[in-house]
Enzyme design. Structure first.
Site, PDB file in Angstrom:
ATOM      1  N   THR A  97      10.078  14.637  47.017  1.00 43.44           N
ATOM      2  CA  THR A  97       9.656  13.960  45.792  1.00 43.44           C
ATOM      3  C   THR A  97      10.349  14.662  44.634  1.00 43.44           C
ATOM      4  O   THR A  97      10.022  15.808  44.305  1.00 43.44           O
ATOM      5  CB  THR A  97       8.131  14.020  45.624  1.00 43.44           C
ATOM      6  OG1 THR A  97       7.517  13.363  46.739  1.00 43.44           O
ATOM      7  CG2 THR A  97       7.696  13.341  44.334  1.00 43.44           C
ATOM      8  N   LYS A 172       7.205   6.583  44.081  1.00 41.76           N
ATOM      9  CA  LYS A 172       6.417   7.761  44.460  1.00 41.76           C
ATOM     10  C   LYS A 172       5.688   8.343  43.249  1.00 41.76           C
ATOM     11  O   LYS A 172       4.546   8.801  43.365  1.00 41.76           O
ATOM     12  CB  LYS A 172       7.322   8.819  45.091  1.00 41.76           C
ATOM     13  CG  LYS A 172       6.591  10.084  45.547  1.00 41.76           C
ATOM     14  CD  LYS A 172       5.524   9.800  46.601  1.00 41.76           C
ATOM     15  CE  LYS A 172       4.711  11.049  46.960  1.00 41.76           C
ATOM     16  NZ  LYS A 172       5.479  12.040  47.730  1.00 41.76           N
ATOM     17  N   LYS A 240       3.915  19.282  39.848  1.00 40.65           N
ATOM     18  CA  LYS A 240       5.359  19.032  39.746  1.00 40.65           C
ATOM     19  C   LYS A 240       5.656  17.541  39.831  1.00 40.65           C
ATOM     20  O   LYS A 240       6.443  16.996  39.046  1.00 40.65           O
ATOM     21  CB  LYS A 240       6.079  19.797  40.860  1.00 40.65           C
ATOM     22  CG  LYS A 240       7.587  19.611  40.917  1.00 40.65           C
ATOM     23  CD  LYS A 240       8.036  18.475  41.834  1.00 40.65           C
ATOM     24  CE  LYS A 240       7.654  18.723  43.277  1.00 40.65           C
ATOM     25  NZ  LYS A 240       8.164  17.613  44.155  1.00 40.65           N
TER      26      LYS A 240
END
Length: 243
Positions: A97, A172, A240
Site C-alpha cells: 500500500t 486501497k 501511514k
C-alpha cells in the site's frame, strides 16, 4: 507451463500470499531481509534469491509487498534492484500500500525497459491472506491484468480491475478510510457495553445481524474475546496508509 513467480517481502501479509501462490502450483523464488520466513517457504519448495535483482532474473512475474513507498522504490529501482534483473515482457506487481504517484512513477520507469507494472494492493488482513480470500484492487494495463488473473485467483476472492496505473492504490486508500472508521467504532462500542455492565459478546451477537454488520465485527471481536493479541495489522501502518 506455469509462470515463474518471484515474491519479495514476506511479512504478515506477504508470507501467506506467497505460500498460496506456491500451493497453486506456481514455481516460486523468494527474498526477504529477515531469514526466518524465507527458510519456511524454502522448506515448502520455494527457491531462495539473495537480492531483488536475483529474484527478477529467476522469474517471469515479480511481486513486492513492502511497508512504504520508499521501500518499494529502493527494491525495484535501487542498486541490485528488480529493474536490473528484468527482461522485456516481464510483469511487475506491487501488493504494497503506497502512494498512487509512486506506483505511477515506478510503472513509467519499468515501461522504459518493456516491463508491464500493476499496482495491486490487498485487503482482508492476515486472516484473508492465509485463507486466500483477499480483496485485490488493481491498477495498470488491462491486458496485463487479464494475463495475471490466474495468479490473483490463488491469492484472493474479490479481484477488481479499477483502472489505469495508480488506480488500485486510490481504491486501497478509500478502503483504509472505511476500515479505520470500523475499527474505531468497534472499540468504542465494546467499551460502552462493558462500562454499562452489558456482556459485549451478546451485544456483538445482537447487532451483527442489523445495519451495523461489517468486516470488523465479523473478524475482530471473537479474537479479542479469546485473548488473542497478535496483530493482523499494525497501527503505524494504518497511519501511514491514511497519510
Amino acid at each position: 507451463m506455469k509462470q515463474r513467480i518471484g515474491y519479495i517481502g514476506l511479512g504478515l501479509m506477504g508470507k501467506p500470499i506467497a505460500h498460496n501462490i506456491m500451493k497453486a502450483g506456481f514455481p516460486l523464488t523468494v527474498h526477504n531481509r529477515s531469514r526466518a520466513p524465507v527458510e519456511e517457504l524454502v522448506a515448502e519448495g520455494a527457491e531462495l534469491a539473495d537480492s531483488p535483482r536475483a529474484v527478477a532474473e529467476a522469474s517471469d512475474v515479480v511481486f513486492t509487498n513492502l511497508p512504504d513507498s520508499p521501500d518499494v522504490e529502493q527494491v525495484v529501482l535501487g542498486p541490485n534492484g528488480v529493474i536490473e534483473g528484468c527482461r522485456p515482457g516481464m510483469v511487475f506487481i506491487d501488493n504494497s500500500t503506497i502512494k498512487p504517484e509512486t506506483a505511477r512513477s515506478i510503472a513509467s520507469k519499468l515501461a522504459e525497459v518493456e516491463v508491464s507494472a500493476l499496482d495491486a494492493p490487498v485487503s482482508g488482513g492476515d486472516v484473508g491472506a492465509k485463507a486466500g480470500t483477499l480483496a485485490i484492487m488493481v491498477g495498470g494495463p488491462r491486458d496485463t491484468f487479464d494475463s495475471i488473473l490466474p495468479i490473483f485467483q490463488a491469492m484472493g476472492k474479490t479481484i477488481t480491475y479499477v483502472g489505469e496505473s495508480g488506480a488500485g492504490q486510490v481504491a486501497k486508500a478509500c478502503n483504509q478510510i472505511m476500515v479505520a472508521a470500523q475499527m474505531v467504532a468497534m472499540g468504542e462500542l465494546l467499551l460502552l457495553a462493558q462500562k454499562s455492565g452489558v456482556d459485549p459478546r451478546r451485544v456483538i451477537d445482537a447487532i451483527q445481524g442489523g445495519a451495523a454488520q461489517c468486516w470488523a465485527l465479523d473478524v475482530k471481536p471473537q479474537r479479542l474475546f479469546a485473548g488473542e493479541r497478535q496483530p493482523g495489522f499494525k497501527a503505524y501502518m494504518q497511519h501511514k496508509d491514511l497519510g
